[in-house]
Motif scaffolding. Structure first.
Motif, mmCIF file in Angstrom:
data_model
loop_
_atom_site.group_PDB
_atom_site.id
_atom_site.type_symbol
_atom_site.label_atom_id
_atom_site.label_comp_id
_atom_site.label_asym_id
_atom_site.label_seq_id
_atom_site.Cartn_x
_atom_site.Cartn_y
_atom_site.Cartn_z
ATOM 1 N N ASP A 295 5.631 6.266 -1.759
ATOM 2 C CA ASP A 295 5.757 5.122 -2.678
ATOM 3 C C ASP A 295 5.879 3.837 -1.865
ATOM 4 O O ASP A 295 6.970 3.472 -1.423
ATOM 5 C CB ASP A 295 6.980 5.308 -3.585
ATOM 6 C CG ASP A 295 7.028 4.293 -4.724
ATOM 7 O OD1 ASP A 295 6.173 3.381 -4.745
ATOM 8 O OD2 ASP A 295 7.931 4.408 -5.572
ATOM 9 N N TYR A 296 4.752 3.145 -1.665
ATOM 10 C CA TYR A 296 4.737 1.924 -0.856
ATOM 11 C C TYR A 296 5.582 0.814 -1.481
ATOM 12 O O TYR A 296 6.000 -0.127 -0.806
ATOM 13 C CB TYR A 296 3.301 1.442 -0.663
ATOM 14 C CG TYR A 296 2.625 0.978 -1.936
ATOM 15 C CD1 TYR A 296 2.677 -0.366 -2.331
ATOM 16 C CD2 TYR A 296 1.960 1.877 -2.761
ATOM 17 C CE1 TYR A 296 2.076 -0.795 -3.506
ATOM 18 C CE2 TYR A 296 1.361 1.455 -3.939
ATOM 19 C CZ TYR A 296 1.419 0.123 -4.300
ATOM 20 O OH TYR A 296 0.827 -0.301 -5.461
ATOM 21 N N ASN A 301 9.463 -3.702 -2.035
ATOM 22 C CA ASN A 301 10.696 -4.165 -2.683
ATOM 23 C C ASN A 301 11.759 -4.533 -1.656
ATOM 24 O O ASN A 301 12.491 -5.511 -1.822
ATOM 25 C CB ASN A 301 11.231 -3.088 -3.620
ATOM 26 C CG ASN A 301 10.380 -2.917 -4.867
ATOM 27 O OD1 ASN A 301 9.625 -3.822 -5.235
ATOM 28 N ND2 ASN A 301 10.473 -1.773 -5.511
ATOM 29 N N GLY A 302 11.841 -3.746 -0.576
ATOM 30 C CA GLY A 302 12.809 -4.040 0.476
ATOM 31 C C GLY A 302 12.534 -5.383 1.133
ATOM 32 O O GLY A 302 13.451 -6.194 1.329
ATOM 33 N N ILE A 303 11.286 -5.633 1.463
ATOM 34 C CA ILE A 303 10.907 -6.915 2.074
ATOM 35 C C ILE A 303 11.120 -8.056 1.080
ATOM 36 O O ILE A 303 11.564 -9.151 1.460
ATOM 37 C CB ILE A 303 9.443 -6.867 2.561
ATOM 38 C CG1 ILE A 303 9.304 -5.809 3.673
ATOM 39 C CG2 ILE A 303 8.988 -8.234 3.084
ATOM 40 C CD1 ILE A 303 7.882 -5.545 4.102
ATOM 41 N N SER A 304 10.837 -7.802 -0.199
ATOM 42 C CA SER A 304 11.052 -8.820 -1.242
ATOM 43 C C SER A 304 12.529 -9.177 -1.365
ATOM 44 O O SER A 304 12.885 -10.349 -1.525
ATOM 45 C CB SER A 304 10.529 -8.315 -2.589
ATOM 46 O OG SER A 304 9.141 -8.040 -2.530
ATOM 47 N N SER A 365 15.170 0.796 -0.592
ATOM 48 C CA SER A 365 14.692 -0.579 -0.449
ATOM 49 C C SER A 365 15.748 -1.471 0.200
ATOM 50 O O SER A 365 15.427 -2.331 1.029
ATOM 51 C CB SER A 365 14.294 -1.147 -1.813
ATOM 52 O OG SER A 365 13.168 -0.472 -2.340
ATOM 53 N N LEU A 366 17.008 -1.276 -0.161
ATOM 54 C CA LEU A 366 18.085 -2.088 0.424
ATOM 55 C C LEU A 366 18.276 -1.782 1.915
ATOM 56 O O LEU A 366 18.512 -2.694 2.712
ATOM 57 C CB LEU A 366 19.395 -1.849 -0.333
ATOM 58 C CG LEU A 366 19.472 -2.485 -1.729
ATOM 59 C CD1 LEU A 366 20.706 -1.995 -2.474
ATOM 60 C CD2 LEU A 366 19.484 -3.996 -1.634
ATOM 61 N N ILE A 367 18.148 -0.515 2.290
ATOM 62 C CA ILE A 367 18.256 -0.162 3.708
ATOM 63 C C ILE A 367 17.093 -0.775 4.483
ATOM 64 O O ILE A 367 17.265 -1.290 5.597
ATOM 65 C CB ILE A 367 18.286 1.369 3.895
ATOM 66 C CG1 ILE A 367 19.452 1.991 3.122
ATOM 67 C CG2 ILE A 367 18.378 1.709 5.378
ATOM 68 C CD1 ILE A 367 20.809 1.486 3.516
ATOM 69 N N ILE A 368 15.905 -0.736 3.893
ATOM 70 C CA ILE A 368 14.731 -1.357 4.531
ATOM 71 C C ILE A 368 14.931 -2.871 4.642
ATOM 72 O O ILE A 368 14.600 -3.474 5.668
ATOM 73 C CB ILE A 368 13.452 -1.023 3.736
ATOM 74 C CG1 ILE A 368 13.099 0.460 3.929
ATOM 75 C CG2 ILE A 368 12.275 -1.911 4.155
ATOM 76 C CD1 ILE A 368 12.009 0.972 3.020
#
Length: 394
Positions: A295-296, A301-304, A365-368
């Protein structure tokens, strides 16, 4: 504890030893390295998570909050001055208003009101080692970070307590009861804290009874760990999340026993030598590479989230400190340096998942986002510092 747990711990300790060498070679922040090697090690089956490892990781997380509390010396707050506090209040109000607006407009979970403005001193201290404290943008970042860490932990505990109480009981009274209990606990702590200041001012030698200057039995370490576990136990008994107890224990140590410099170094050495890296490696082990690759949107979402956190800081920095910095470069550098709450963002993600405030994909996403900020925002700062000339605002 089973033999498999002992084998897993031996692998984790080996990874803890290897992590600094990888960080030094790649110049990637060590916390990011620890998350990555935890993910890779778990993916290849080098160790498996268990309830024992999860419990030790939770204690490690609480110890991280204890160390965060030790960075908050309340005596230093009075030295910051009224002008700074006025600007700081404007900065934090703007941050949380923008975070609230983003949550409403984007229909996000309410925990994101605490996520977007979250702050931590860890990466700021790293930047000070690299660039020096004499930089205007870093000096303000450090002062804001000190206050911001306290504000962040308050917001974190408030959201955490509200979520846990409402989820467990399921009606509005639980929500208000959580805040009533929290308020009574905090007020009681403040009263006892003030009494302690008066008693220690009147009888300063009492401190030596708790933590003697010449101590062959490590009484200072024993007393610090006693505070750590007792306050955690009290918060658990009265139904408040244990992160607050750990944080307050660190504040007590920093405020009353700052003269024990060796003890502070010892506690930090134990934390960042074992507990904190173990926590980050455990966090890495919870990331499932196969699910992220499938799931890209998790990465996007993480970068956003990372750029959303930077966006609210850029606006708040211009509103509160634009006239002070008088240049777009310094304002941007301040916003970037304030936007790398690596440890706290991972902590919020861990708490959010435990409270079911966010789902597994949002956790990833938050860890990323935390890892992206720790790596790329430091690169952005270096580029701006060495290649862009200051542009004064008109």
């Amino acid at each position: 504890m089973h033999n498999t747990d002992l084998i897993s711990f031996s692998i984790i300790v080996l990874l803890i030893v290897i992590a600094p060498y990888i960080s030094r070679f790649t110049r990637i922040p060590i916390a990011v390295v620890e998350i990555l090697i935890g993910t890779i090690a778990c993916y290849f089956g080098l160790f498996k998570s268990s309830e024992t490892i999860k419990t030790v990781a939770h204690i490690s997380f609480l110890y991280l909050m204890f160390l965060a509390g030790m960075e908050v010396d309340l005596r230093g707050f009075s030295k910051l001055g009224k002008v700074f506090y006025k600007k700081a209040i404007i900065y934090f109000i703007t941050l949380y208003l923008l975070a609230f607006l983003i949550v409403v407009v984007c229909n996000l979970e309410w925990i994101y009101v605490a996520i977007f403005p979250v702050m931590s001193l860890g990466m700021i201290m790293t930047l000070i080692r690299d660039y020096g404290k004499n930089k205007k943008w870093l000096d303000i970042a450090l002062k804001i970070g000190i206050v911001g860490e306290l504000v962040s932990i308050t917001a974190l505990v408030t959201v955490q307590n509200a979520y846990s109480q409402v989820e467990s009981i399921g009606h509005s009274w639980a929500f208000y009861k959580a805040f009533i209990v929290l308020s009574i606990f905090v007020l009681t702590f403040i009263v006892l804290f003030r009494i302690g200041k008066i008693v220690f001012w009147w009888k300063p030698t009492l401190k030596l009874w708790f933590m003697p200057t010449n101590d062959d039995n490590n009484q200072d370490i024993r007393f610090s760990f006693m505070l750590f576990f007792v306050l955690i136990g009290i918060t658990n008994l009265i139904g408040i999340e244990d992160v607050l107890g750990a944080f307050l224990a660190g504040m007590v140590v920093a405020t009353f026993f700052a003269y024990k410099h060796d003890m502070v170094h010892k506690l930090n050495d134990v934390g960042f030598g074992f507990f904190v890296p173990l926590f980050f490696i455990y966090v890495g082990s919870t990331l499932k590479i196969e699910e992220i690759l499938q799931d890209y949107r998790i990465v996007i979402n993480g970068i956003s989230i990372a750029f959303g956190m930077l966006f609210v800081r850029l606006i708040a920095a211009n509103v509160a400190f634009g006239s002070y910095f008088k240049s777009i470069k310094n304002t941007t550098l301040f916003a970037l340096s304030d936007c790398m709450p690596l440890t706290f963002l991972v902590a919020v993600a861990t708490l959010g998942l435990g409270l079911n405030a966010i789902n597994q994909s949002q956790y990833y996403s938050l860890i990323i986002a935390a890892s992206f900020e720790g790596v790329f925002f430091t690169i952005f700062i270096k580029i701006i510092v060495y290649t862009i000339k200051p542009t004064r605002k008109k």
